[in-house]
Design a protein around this motif. Sequence first.
Motif, short mmCIF file in Angstrom:
data_model
loop_
_atom_site.label_atom_id
_atom_site.label_comp_id
_atom_site.label_asym_id
_atom_site.label_seq_id
_atom_site.Cartn_x
_atom_site.Cartn_y
_atom_site.Cartn_z
N TYR A 126 0.83 -1.19 0.00
CA TYR A 126 0.00 0.00 0.00
C TYR A 126 0.87 1.26 0.00
N SER A 127 1.94 1.25 0.79
CA SER A 127 2.85 2.40 0.83
C SER A 127 3.53 2.61 -0.52
N THR A 128 3.93 1.52 -1.16
CA THR A 128 4.55 1.62 -2.48
C THR A 128 3.56 2.18 -3.50
N ALA A 129 2.33 1.73 -3.43
CA ALA A 129 1.31 2.24 -4.36
C ALA A 129 1.10 3.74 -4.16
N LEU A 130 1.11 4.20 -2.93
CA LEU A 130 0.99 5.64 -2.68
C LEU A 130 2.17 6.42 -3.23
N THR A 131 3.37 5.86 -3.07
CA THR A 131 4.57 6.50 -3.59
C THR A 131 4.54 6.60 -5.12
N ILE A 132 4.11 5.53 -5.78
CA ILE A 132 4.01 5.54 -7.23
C ILE A 132 2.96 6.57 -7.67
N GLY A 133 1.88 6.69 -6.92
CA GLY A 133 0.82 7.64 -7.27
C GLY A 133 1.26 9.09 -7.14
N ARG A 134 2.23 9.37 -6.28
CA ARG A 134 2.73 10.74 -6.11
C ARG A 134 3.61 11.18 -7.27
N ASN A 135 4.26 10.22 -7.89
CA ASN A 135 5.21 10.56 -8.98
C ASN A 135 4.53 10.81 -10.27
#
Length: 135
Positions: A126-135
């Motif tokens: 979930y944290s990785t998905a949030l990070t990808i969504g910010r970029n």
Amino acid sequence: MTTFGAIGIAGTGLGVHRKWLDAVADNLANINTVRSTDEEAFRARYIVAQANATDGGADGGVHVAGAVYGSAEGRLVYEPTHALADEDGYVRYPDIDMSSQMTQLIMAQRGYQANAGVIDRARDMYSTALTIGRN
């Protein structure tokens, strides 16, 4: 199943395994509890787990459906010098098998660790998905 669904299901597994660990620890702690022959022996507790009902594709999981208790008869042991011994020299011990309890302890511990691992991996995903969504 969503990431949150995996966390929820693993969370229910953590709860069941924690209860199972508590029951086994209680059984092991009382394995040498002595009672007089006119009293009931300590009764071992065994946890009963049940799958949660899934309606319309809802996430499942498990819950503690109840507990089953061992025999109140226990086992009679000849100890004539014990303070609780009856006139024939017997005392009552619980009917708990140490090797069975240790096996259950290992299984409950491994189940708890597995569910905790699922929660960690789902959180990381979930944290990785949030990070990808910010970029």
